[in-house]
Enzyme design. Structure first.
Site, mmCIF file in Angstrom:
data_model
loop_
_atom_site.group_PDB
_atom_site.id
_atom_site.type_symbol
_atom_site.label_atom_id
_atom_site.label_comp_id
_atom_site.label_asym_id
_atom_site.label_seq_id
_atom_site.Cartn_x
_atom_site.Cartn_y
_atom_site.Cartn_z
ATOM 1 N N CYS A 106 0.874 -1.053 0.102
ATOM 2 C CA CYS A 106 0.013 -0.100 -0.010
ATOM 3 C C CYS A 106 0.989 1.235 -0.052
ATOM 4 C CB CYS A 106 -1.033 -0.078 1.046
ATOM 5 S SG CYS A 106 -2.258 0.889 1.225
ATOM 6 N N HIS A 235 -3.451 -5.806 1.014
ATOM 7 C CA HIS A 235 -2.685 -5.852 2.238
ATOM 8 C C HIS A 235 -2.596 -7.352 2.558
ATOM 9 C CE1 HIS A 235 -2.513 -1.636 3.767
ATOM 10 N NE2 HIS A 235 -3.694 -1.511 2.889
ATOM 11 N N GLU A 237 -0.959 -8.584 4.941
ATOM 12 C CA GLU A 237 -0.683 -8.636 6.573
ATOM 13 C C GLU A 237 -1.892 -8.456 6.952
ATOM 14 O OE1 GLU A 237 -0.072 -6.140 4.492
ATOM 15 O OE2 GLU A 237 -1.175 -4.369 6.123
#
Lengths: 274, 990
Positions: A106, A235, A237
């Site tokens: 990002c 994302h 994560e």
């Protein structure tokens, strides 16, 4: 004794996904994981040279005030290390030259692009040839997207992965190239690692909302020629455990979230080359 | 020398911002505009060569892939109207600040550079100047804080461009301290209060006067160089500290309450006798197991999460500023409430935001009263302010809601809540409380002080009127705050400070004033405070509410270390003085004393108000409309109502999963678009213990009886908590009262009734929080939500937001509201009664009625405990709370969120006193759920739920048809779930 895999997660000045990124590194088996403020690097308290895996997490560097990650890139390029001749940028170039891994997610991806680290044709890390700009919708959106992976890509992080599902959470994620030649070169060199896709992760899609931002050729993530530098808007994560999945209460899912495989690939790759 | 760099997009690059603005111009004004393009303008003041400017423009200021730039000429070409919008002097320019830093870094300069930003909108279309002016003032700029310039295309000379303008604050630097003589008549005292926006009554002014006339006080003051009058700083400081906003005078007043039979009783402090009393009683009941750690004494409430961590929670409002500047007001609201849990105890890491807005309809079409912004503009401005505040701070906005009522036209309500987590012990000391020793150093960190936000506390203690000060508006900067909180968490963990609190309402006067109570005094020099610009008077420095600031007590031996780390991390930190045990709030400006107040008087001197309340139950017309012929169309219409329809377009613009612990998201179901009842998150990523966050709010019931409104709001928040898998075992509440002025006066002739409404809501709060065992741990009230300009008065409906934060032992047991599987059984839990007073169904027909929903707390609690256990045991597939729009809406939402059809038989629904199918479907009786579960779980479920009211009423089907069989045995609804969903999704999809 075997050598340790050491990961660094950079934070400060508006970064905000450092905690889950560090958690991902730990779950993936990295022996040491340090969350380091950029000021610690600039004051010489920590050095990039001491790590193998550099994580640039999401957030809003300097509020994205001059365009996403612009002021952040300006800092990395121009800021010197306190009391030393060296600049942080010198450490960064050395880190790349040493064949180490960088993952930008990002805002971290936006930072890599604006620094010129991606796609960096011909290992020219100073020239910005692509960018991430305002979504066609003109708004920030949090939305999960399917991703088609490119098995021909040299990307170290996506080896053996076939299709992904992650959230995007951005207002400036539309991937654009400086000119059509750059786009052609991205395709030719298999720099395009991820594309926004249909639910089967087989077909790249240009329509909103599957393609959430209007990215050219539905590009969601790219790597450099060596595949060791990788940036993506979605994302990984954010999906480390099945309870992160938006439909976990209605679908049978594996315990481990899809995002972890990206970090595990990185850590395994490093361990093999130690 | 001043230069302008203008940045525009290259040819063929899409201008998404321009397109959005074009769409808004068409939607807001109906003015046809063919195209809108945008350009960013940087006005740079500094000694720069043309080479420097070139490097700046091509470097940090522009993106070589998509943008082009010009220096000292105009970039605009081929347009009909150019509108450039920039900030007025003194208004926070976040981008300008970042740009300044970037230029300094690029050119390796330490100072001498200032950058200001503005934006150009280039409009193409046949518009008149009046159109352009309307667009500029009505949409692009807020004239309170911004200025604009309009140029017509035919007059444009790009070679000349626009003349550079620097928005300098020009104020004469004259830091005088004025003495005010209070020995004057009542009228004079009142006019001092009015002119200075002190919001003090004559009685309060007299108490202050008498205090300052005391011989011993005069003698003491003489020793520090003061005369017999009160200083302006003291006057302002007392006004802040004694404001309704800070002292909650109405909640602490002595009220004579007369009920409908004329029986009178005296209530000494609603806060003490209702809110605190309930919490006290619950805690006594918990005994050794008490999990409340810090209630009502700090910026936020603290409860125990587990042996190692505590949870912190607070909800605030930012209504008045949001009425004037929706974006800045709401942004400041969210970053402001962030500082509450951050400044609680030793300080906590922030883990979630929850936001509730109350607006008038964005489709409002009547003429607007003076100074009121259109509700659509408020809606979008507030949404964007909270987006920037929340997203940029890296705190997930986990849930919330939007309530619509025309009476929020005068003042919107902007509730912002934030939760935090802190280790329960740091360096051997518990973290939930604060300690300060005399000699500790006062340090302020974060942003600089300007005139922004002066009189915020007193301003919000008044109605919105003609003279409402523009300085009350501030623009927050989430990044300055993020940098500061990053820094402060490090210093907390390395034990560099002893206590921390935020600078919110009342600024330093209130933060340092409150901290000083912990040791018994302070000595602070305002001359040391970092200012945004020169020219502030000492009293202004003392009470300014400029944002992003925390005040700390740092032990003297840690000061150097603290300041060094601040410097390193780019956070401004300044020593302002020391904490003492002198018993005095001593404020200096250099060597002059600006304020010298006895701590006791400052904090406890405010006289108690005595107020009258009189309850006369209102009587409304009972509805008179036939049962609809076509119930399917009726249901569709209900789903499209503003209070029921999907808020997805707003929800998606908030990051609800940053920090990686999201478990139950605000949007759930087969297509990730169903309405979740509550949020579940994991604050610690290697644990499965979680936090449940929920809200309840139902102002419409308050028109009938605020007692039941409060009961229903509490029940709703708890219902939502239970629905996702939470329990009553460890759930805490936050009360947040937004009222219209309840003090009888010429302006408010019905004050007694409004105060009675407040009394009744508080009684319900006591009754139901006690029954449910959900203690309030903190709260807030905002008592002057009226608009009075000229002959127009608009008062909000009395509104109570009840927010809860609870613990869920194992997040893997959480459930969501969407139907999961065909063949699953559909159960309705709870009794449906003829309770449509204040309902959406009556409202749609233009009625209010009188049969307001009531809550049977004992019965509800029993059901909640059983349902919670069923969910923990994995018996339940889906669970949805039944609220606005009743069963009809809850069943439809369960079906279409799951992507399945449903077959329901209304005759099976447990009901009392209802003879109409529409009433069965749309009654808003409380404590009800729609539950689905697998047929093989039937027995287990019914065994656990024994003794509660429930019935199996149908099943989930494999097709997409939503069918309802009426009580007469005839099918009354047959609708495709996609059509129902579309009706639900469309109204606010902008």
């Amino acid at each position: 004794m075997t050598k340790k895999v050491r990961s660094i997660v950079i934070t400060g000045n508006g970064t905000n996904c450092e905690m889950e990124m560090a958690h991902a590194c730990r779950l993936a088996g990295s022996d040491d994981v340090d969350i380091v403020f950029i000021s610690e690097l600039l004051y010489g308290k920590k050095r990039l040279d001491d790590y193998h895996f550099l994580n640039l997490p999401g957030g809003f560097l300097d509020g994205d005030d001059l365009g996403s990650a612009k002021a952040g890139a300006n800092r990395i390029i121009n800021a010197g290390i306190e009391g030393k001749e060296e600049k942080l940028y010198d450490q960064l170039l050395r880190f790349i030259k040493d064949g180490k891994l960088i993952l930008g997610v990002c805002n971290g991806f936006q930072l890599m692009v604006k620094l010129g680290l991606l796609p960096a044709f011909g290992n020219d890390y100073a020239d910005q040839t692509v960018t991430l700009t305002f979504n066609d919708s003109g708004r920030f959106e949090d939305r999960w997207v399917y991703l088609k992976t490119n098995s021909d890509s040299p990307c170290v992080f996506t080896r053996g992965i076939d299709g992904l599902y992650f959230p995007v959470r951005h207002g400036e994620g539309k991937f654009v190239t400086k000119d059509p030649k750059v786009l052609e070169e991205l395709h030719r060199g298999n720099h395009i690692v991820l594309q926004y896709s249909d639910r089967d992760c087989t077909k790249a899609v240009m329509d909103y909302p599957e393609n959430p931002n209007g990215s050219v050729d539905a590009i969601a993530g790219i790597c450099n020629e060596t595949g060791r530098l990788f940036g993506l808007m979605p994302h990984p994560e954010a999906y480390l455990h099945y309870t992160n999945h938006p439909r976990w209460t209605r679908e049978k899912l594996p315990e481990e979230g899809m995002g972890l495989s990206i970090f595990r690939n990185a850590v395994d790759f490093i361990r093999k080359s130690l | 020398m001043v230069h302008r760099i203008e940045i525009g997009f290259k040819k063929d690059i899409r201008d998404a911002l321009g397109e959005t603005m074009r769409k808004k111009i068409v939607e807001h004004f109906g003015i046809h505009v063919e195209e809108v393009k945008t350009a960013e303008v940087y006005t740079i003041e500094g000694d720069l060569t043309s080479d420097d400017l070139e490097r700046i423009a091509s470097g940090p200021f522009s993106d070589p892939a998509i943008q082009r730039y010009v220096i000292d000429r105009g970039i605009a070409e081929s347009f009909d109207w150019l509108i450039e919008v920039g900030f007025k002097p003194g208004v926070t320019d976040n981008v300008g600040r970042t740009a300044t830093e970037a230029v300094k870094l690029l050119l390796e300069r330490n100072g001498g550079i200032r950058v200001f930003t503005s934006r150009q909108y280039l409009l193409t279309g046949s518009l008149t100047r009046a159109d352009a002016d309307r667009i500029a003032s009505g949409l692009l700029a807020n004239e309170l804080i911004q200025r604009f310039e309009i140029i017509e295309g035919k007059d444009w000379d790009p070679g000349k461009g626009i003349k550079a303008y620097v928005p300098n604050v020009v104020i004469e630097d004259n830091p005088e301290i004025e003495e005010i003589d209070l020995n004057i008549d009542d009228e004079g005292l009142q006019s001092i209060s009015n002119e200075r926006v002190l919001a003090l009554t004559v009685d309060e002014m007299k108490v202050i006067r008498d205090h300052f006339n005391d011989e011993s006080i005069i003698e003491e003051r003489r020793k520090v160089g003061l005369g017999s009058g009160i200083t302006d700083a003291e006057m302002e400081c007392l006004a802040q500290t004694w404001s309704e906003h800070c002292k909650h005078k109405i909640f602490n007043s002595i009220i004579t309450y007369k009920d409908e039979e004329g029986k009178a009783e005296i209530i000494d402090s609603l806060f003490d006798s209702c809110i605190k009393a309930s919490t006290r009683r619950i805690r006594e009941g918990l005994g050794e197991e008490d999990w409340c750690l810090s209630v009502f004494v700090d910026n936020a409430g603290v409860i125990k999460f587990n042996d190692d961590f505590n949870l912190v929670f607070k909800v605030e409002t930012h209504n008045s500023p949001s009425a004037l500047d929706p974006y800045g007001g709401a942004l400041t609201g969210i970053v402001g409430v962030n500082r509450d849990p951050f400044g609680t105890g030793k300080g906590s890491k922030l883990i979630f935001n929850t936001d509730i807005f109350c607006f008038a309809s964005p489709f409002h079409s009547e003429e607007l009263p003076k100074r009121i912004l259109h509700p659509r503009r408020i809606y979008e401005g507030v949404r964007e302010g909270v987006e920037h505040g929340g997203n940029k701070s890296g705190i997930p906005t986990v849930n919330g809601c939007i309530v619509f009522d025309e009476r929020y036209l005068g003042k919107p309500l902007v509730y912002c809540g934030t939760g935090g987590i802190m280790p329960s012990v740091i360096h051997g000391k518990p973290t939930q409380s604060k300690e300060i020793l005399p000699g500790d150093v006062i340090i302020m960190t974060g942003g600089r002080i300007g005139k922004d936000g002066i009189h915020g506390a007193t301003f919000s203690s008044e109605e919105l009127h003609e003279g409402s000060p523009v300085t009350a508006v501030q623009i927050g900067d989430p990044i300055t705050q993020k940098k500061m909180t990053d820094f402060l968490l490090l210093t907390r963990d390395s034990d560099m400070y002893r206590a921390i609190t935020d600078n919110g309402a009342g600024g330093l006067s209130s933060s340092v004033g409150e901290m000083a109570t912990l040791c018994g005094g302070c000595d602070m020099d305002l001359k040391k405070a970092p200012l945004k610009y020169a020219g502030l008077k000492p009293w202004e420095i003392l009470i300014s509410e400029a944002q992003e600031r925390m005040s700390l007590a740092v032990p003297p031996e840690k000061v150097d270390e603290f300041l060094a780390l601040a410097r390193e991390m780019g956070v401004e930190a300044t020593v302002l003085g020391t904490f003492t045990d002198s018993g005095k709030f001593h404020i200096r400006y250099g060597d002059r004393t600006a304020a010298y107040l006895a701590m006791e008087f400052l904090h406890d001197g405010v006289p108690k108000m005595r107020l009258d309340a009189e309850w006369k139950p209102p009587k409304y017309e009972e509805p008179d409309f036939p049962e609809p012929e076509d119930m399917g169309t009726a249901l569709t219409a209900m789903l499209s109502r503003l209070n029921i329809c999907s808020k997805e377009s707003v929800v998606r613009q908030y990051d609800h999963e940053v920090q990686g612990g999201s478990v139950v998201k605000p949007l759930v179901g087969a297509e990730n678009d169903g309405p979740s009842d509550a949020a579940v998150l994991r604050p610690i990523l290697d644990s499965f213990e979680g936090v449940v966050v929920a809200n309840g709010i139902c102002p419409r019931y308050g028109d009938i009886d605020t007692y039941h409104m409060a009961a229903c709001a509490i029940d709703e928040a708890i219902r939502n908590t239970i629905a996702v898998g939470g329990s009553l075992e460890r759930t805490a509440g936050i009360d947040n009262f937004c009222w219209c002025d309840p003090v009888e006066s010429e302006k408010t002739p019905d004050g007694r009734y409004k105060l009675a409404q407040l009394v009744r809501a508080n009684r319900a709060l006591y009754d139901y929080t006690t029954i449910f065992g959900v203690p309030c741990i903190s709260g807030k009230d905002s008592m002057k939500n009226d608009y009075i300009i000229g002959d127009t008065k608009i008062s909000i409906p009395p509104t109570l937001l009840f927010s809860t934060m609870g613990k869920i032992e194992d997040v893997r047991k959480a459930v969501t509201m969407d139907a999961k599987k065909e063949g699953d059984l559909v159960y309705i839990l709870g009794m449906t009664r003829n309770e449509l007073g204040g309902s959406e169904w009556f409202d749609m027909h233009g009625f209010r009625g009188n049969s307001v929903p009531t809550v049977n707390g004992q019965r509800a609690k029993k059901m909640y405990d059983a349902l919670s256990l069923s969910i923990r045991k994995g018996i339940v597939s889906s669970c949805h709370d039944c609220s606005d729009g009743g069963l009809g809406v809850a069943l439809a939402e369960t079906a279409f969120a799951g992507g399945f059809g449903m077959d329901i038989d209304l005759s099976l629904i447990p009901s009392e006193g209802i003879e109409r199918d529409d009433y069965l479907l749309f009654s808003e009786s409380q404590s009800r759920f729609v539950v689905t579960l697998s047929p093989e779980k039937r027995e287990a479920f019914e065994t656990i739920m024994e003794g509660t009211i429930l019935a199996e009423v149908g099943s989930v089907t494999s097709d997409t048809t939503f069918r309802i069989l009426g009580t007469k045995g005839i099918e009354i609804i047959r609708k495709d779930i996609d059509d129902l969903k579309k009706a639900w999704q469309e109204p606010l999809n902008f």
